[in-house]
Design a protein around this motif. Structure first.
Motif, PDB file in Angstrom:
ATOM      1  N   VAL A   1       8.561 -57.707  27.215  1.00 52.43           N
ATOM      2  CA  VAL A   1       9.338 -56.602  26.667  1.00 52.43           C
ATOM      3  C   VAL A   1      10.413 -57.164  25.738  1.00 52.43           C
ATOM      4  O   VAL A   1      11.226 -57.994  26.154  1.00 52.43           O
ATOM      5  CB  VAL A   1      10.000 -55.769  27.788  1.00 52.43           C
ATOM      6  CG1 VAL A   1      10.815 -54.624  27.201  1.00 52.43           C
ATOM      7  CG2 VAL A   1       8.940 -55.241  28.751  1.00 52.43           C
ATOM      8  N   GLY A   2      10.397 -56.732  24.494  1.00 54.52           N
ATOM      9  CA  GLY A   2      11.423 -57.113  23.523  1.00 54.52           C
ATOM     10  C   GLY A   2      12.421 -55.980  23.393  1.00 54.52           C
ATOM     11  O   GLY A   2      12.038 -54.846  23.130  1.00 54.52           O
ATOM     12  N   THR A   3      13.702 -56.275  23.574  1.00 53.37           N
ATOM     13  CA  THR A   3      14.720 -55.223  23.639  1.00 53.37           C
ATOM     14  C   THR A   3      15.645 -55.199  22.429  1.00 53.37           C
ATOM     15  O   THR A   3      16.799 -54.828  22.528  1.00 53.37           O
ATOM     16  CB  THR A   3      15.549 -55.379  24.924  1.00 53.37           C
ATOM     17  OG1 THR A   3      16.140 -56.676  24.934  1.00 53.37           O
ATOM     18  CG2 THR A   3      14.703 -55.187  26.160  1.00 53.37           C
ATOM     19  N   GLY A   4      15.160 -55.598  21.272  1.00 60.47           N
ATOM     20  CA  GLY A   4      15.987 -55.579  20.068  1.00 60.47           C
ATOM     21  C   GLY A   4      16.712 -56.900  19.876  1.00 60.47           C
ATOM     22  O   GLY A   4      16.191 -57.959  20.201  1.00 60.47           O
ATOM     23  N   ARG A   5      17.920 -56.837  19.365  1.00 55.13           N
ATOM     24  CA  ARG A   5      18.680 -58.064  19.091  1.00 55.13           C
ATOM     25  C   ARG A   5      19.177 -58.757  20.347  1.00 55.13           C
ATOM     26  O   ARG A   5      19.349 -59.966  20.375  1.00 55.13           O
ATOM     27  CB  ARG A   5      19.885 -57.755  18.214  1.00 55.13           C
ATOM     28  CG  ARG A   5      19.530 -57.385  16.820  1.00 55.13           C
ATOM     29  CD  ARG A   5      20.758 -57.160  15.995  1.00 55.13           C
ATOM     30  NE  ARG A   5      20.353 -56.608  14.702  1.00 55.13           N
ATOM     31  CZ  ARG A   5      21.174 -56.271  13.760  1.00 55.13           C
ATOM     32  NH1 ARG A   5      22.465 -56.409  13.941  1.00 55.13           N
ATOM     33  NH2 ARG A   5      20.722 -55.784  12.638  1.00 55.13           N
ATOM     34  N   LYS A   6      19.447 -57.984  21.374  1.00 57.65           N
ATOM     35  CA  LYS A   6      19.997 -58.531  22.611  1.00 57.65           C
ATOM     36  C   LYS A   6      19.000 -58.376  23.744  1.00 57.65           C
ATOM     37  O   LYS A   6      18.205 -57.437  23.765  1.00 57.65           O
ATOM     38  CB  LYS A   6      21.280 -57.795  23.009  1.00 57.65           C
ATOM     39  CG  LYS A   6      22.391 -57.914  22.006  1.00 57.65           C
ATOM     40  CD  LYS A   6      23.590 -57.132  22.483  1.00 57.65           C
ATOM     41  CE  LYS A   6      24.708 -57.167  21.465  1.00 57.65           C
ATOM     42  NZ  LYS A   6      25.856 -56.370  21.897  1.00 57.65           N
TER      43      LYS A   6
ATOM     44  N   ASP B   1      14.851 -60.830  23.857  1.00 59.33           N
ATOM     45  CA  ASP B   1      15.064 -60.160  22.575  1.00 59.33           C
ATOM     46  C   ASP B   1      13.732 -60.087  21.825  1.00 59.33           C
ATOM     47  O   ASP B   1      12.797 -60.831  22.109  1.00 59.33           O
ATOM     48  CB  ASP B   1      16.145 -60.877  21.753  1.00 59.33           C
ATOM     49  CG  ASP B   1      15.729 -62.274  21.358  1.00 59.33           C
ATOM     50  OD1 ASP B   1      15.016 -62.395  20.347  1.00 59.33           O
ATOM     51  OD2 ASP B   1      16.106 -63.237  22.059  1.00 59.33           O
ATOM     52  N   THR B   2      13.647 -59.159  20.888  1.00 60.64           N
ATOM     53  CA  THR B   2      12.375 -58.881  20.225  1.00 60.64           C
ATOM     54  C   THR B   2      11.838 -60.067  19.423  1.00 60.64           C
ATOM     55  O   THR B   2      10.634 -60.314  19.415  1.00 60.64           O
ATOM     56  CB  THR B   2      12.506 -57.633  19.335  1.00 60.64           C
ATOM     57  OG1 THR B   2      12.781 -56.510  20.188  1.00 60.64           O
ATOM     58  CG2 THR B   2      11.237 -57.349  18.561  1.00 60.64           C
ATOM     59  N   THR B   3      12.707 -60.807  18.763  1.00 60.58           N
ATOM     60  CA  THR B   3      12.245 -61.958  17.982  1.00 60.58           C
ATOM     61  C   THR B   3      11.519 -62.960  18.866  1.00 60.58           C
ATOM     62  O   THR B   3      10.411 -63.409  18.546  1.00 60.58           O
ATOM     63  CB  THR B   3      13.428 -62.638  17.274  1.00 60.58           C
ATOM     64  OG1 THR B   3      14.061 -61.691  16.422  1.00 60.58           O
ATOM     65  CG2 THR B   3      12.974 -63.826  16.456  1.00 60.58           C
ATOM     66  N   HIS B   4      12.119 -63.296  19.998  1.00 62.02           N
ATOM     67  CA  HIS B   4      11.477 -64.247  20.913  1.00 62.02           C
ATOM     68  C   HIS B   4      10.249 -63.648  21.592  1.00 62.02           C
ATOM     69  O   HIS B   4       9.286 -64.351  21.869  1.00 62.02           O
ATOM     70  CB  HIS B   4      12.487 -64.749  21.944  1.00 62.02           C
ATOM     71  CG  HIS B   4      13.487 -65.680  21.357  1.00 62.02           C
ATOM     72  ND1 HIS B   4      14.761 -65.281  21.046  1.00 62.02           N
ATOM     73  CD2 HIS B   4      13.398 -66.976  20.983  1.00 62.02           C
ATOM     74  CE1 HIS B   4      15.425 -66.296  20.521  1.00 62.02           C
ATOM     75  NE2 HIS B   4      14.614 -67.340  20.464  1.00 62.02           N
ATOM     76  N   THR B   5      10.290 -62.347  21.833  1.00 60.49           N
ATOM     77  CA  THR B   5       9.130 -61.690  22.434  1.00 60.49           C
ATOM     78  C   THR B   5       7.914 -61.784  21.523  1.00 60.49           C
ATOM     79  O   THR B   5       6.808 -62.088  21.972  1.00 60.49           O
ATOM     80  CB  THR B   5       9.436 -60.212  22.728  1.00 60.49           C
ATOM     81  OG1 THR B   5      10.514 -60.145  23.658  1.00 60.49           O
ATOM     82  CG2 THR B   5       8.237 -59.490  23.302  1.00 60.49           C
ATOM     83  N   ALA B   6       8.108 -61.526  20.237  1.00 59.99           N
ATOM     84  CA  ALA B   6       6.993 -61.598  19.292  1.00 59.99           C
ATOM     85  C   ALA B   6       6.403 -63.004  19.241  1.00 59.99           C
ATOM     86  O   ALA B   6       5.181 -63.183  19.249  1.00 59.99           O
ATOM     87  CB  ALA B   6       7.450 -61.157  17.907  1.00 59.99           C
TER      88      ALA B   6
ATOM     89  N   ALA C   1       0.328 -58.326  27.044  1.00 60.28           N
ATOM     90  CA  ALA C   1       0.750 -57.148  26.266  1.00 60.28           C
ATOM     91  C   ALA C   1       2.230 -57.278  25.953  1.00 60.28           C
ATOM     92  O   ALA C   1       2.966 -57.967  26.657  1.00 60.28           O
ATOM     93  CB  ALA C   1       0.501 -55.869  27.059  1.00 60.28           C
ATOM     94  N   ALA C   2       2.649 -56.611  24.892  1.00 56.08           N
ATOM     95  CA  ALA C   2       4.059 -56.634  24.512  1.00 56.08           C
ATOM     96  C   ALA C   2       4.518 -55.225  24.183  1.00 56.08           C
ATOM     97  O   ALA C   2       3.771 -54.427  23.633  1.00 56.08           O
ATOM     98  CB  ALA C   2       4.287 -57.548  23.310  1.00 56.08           C
ATOM     99  N   ALA C   3       5.755 -54.936  24.551  1.00 51.35           N
ATOM    100  CA  ALA C   3       6.430 -53.695  24.157  1.00 51.35           C
ATOM    101  C   ALA C   3       7.649 -54.129  23.363  1.00 51.35           C
ATOM    102  O   ALA C   3       8.532 -54.796  23.896  1.00 51.35           O
ATOM    103  CB  ALA C   3       6.838 -52.892  25.392  1.00 51.35           C
ATOM    104  N   LEU C   4       7.676 -53.788  22.085  1.00 49.72           N
ATOM    105  CA  LEU C   4       8.728 -54.294  21.198  1.00 49.72           C
ATOM    106  C   LEU C   4       9.593 -53.154  20.670  1.00 49.72           C
ATOM    107  O   LEU C   4       9.084 -52.203  20.087  1.00 49.72           O
ATOM    108  CB  LEU C   4       8.096 -55.024  20.012  1.00 49.72           C
ATOM    109  CG  LEU C   4       7.114 -56.132  20.354  1.00 49.72           C
ATOM    110  CD1 LEU C   4       6.447 -56.653  19.088  1.00 49.72           C
ATOM    111  CD2 LEU C   4       7.819 -57.251  21.084  1.00 49.72           C
TER     112      LEU C   4
END
Length: 64
Positions: A3-8, A31-36, A52-55
């Motif tokens: 799960v990527g939660t944006g900048r934080k 954070d979303t950058t690291h999640t991707a 799976a990813a939720a961004l």
């Protein structure tokens, strides 16, 4: 599930984490950058059916 939660990095509620665990879903939140980046790595190492990813994009839910 990643799960990527944006900048934080934001945490999911205990109830949500418990429900996913009950369903047998392993989860990581960052954070979303690291999640991707993590998703891309795992998707090349494993079957696409196993990851799976939720961004959320930066600024999701902001009012301004």
């Amino acid at each position: 599930l990643i799960v990527g939660t944006g900048r934080k990095k934001l945490l999911l509620s205990k109830q949500d984490r418990n429900r996913l665990t009950e369903l047998g879903v392993r989860m990581d939140v960052m954070d979303t950058t690291h999640t991707a980046a993590r998703y891309n790595l795992l998707a090349t190492e494993r079957s696409p059916n196993e990851v799976a990813a939720a961004l959320l994009v930066d600024g999701f839910g902001s009012t301004g």
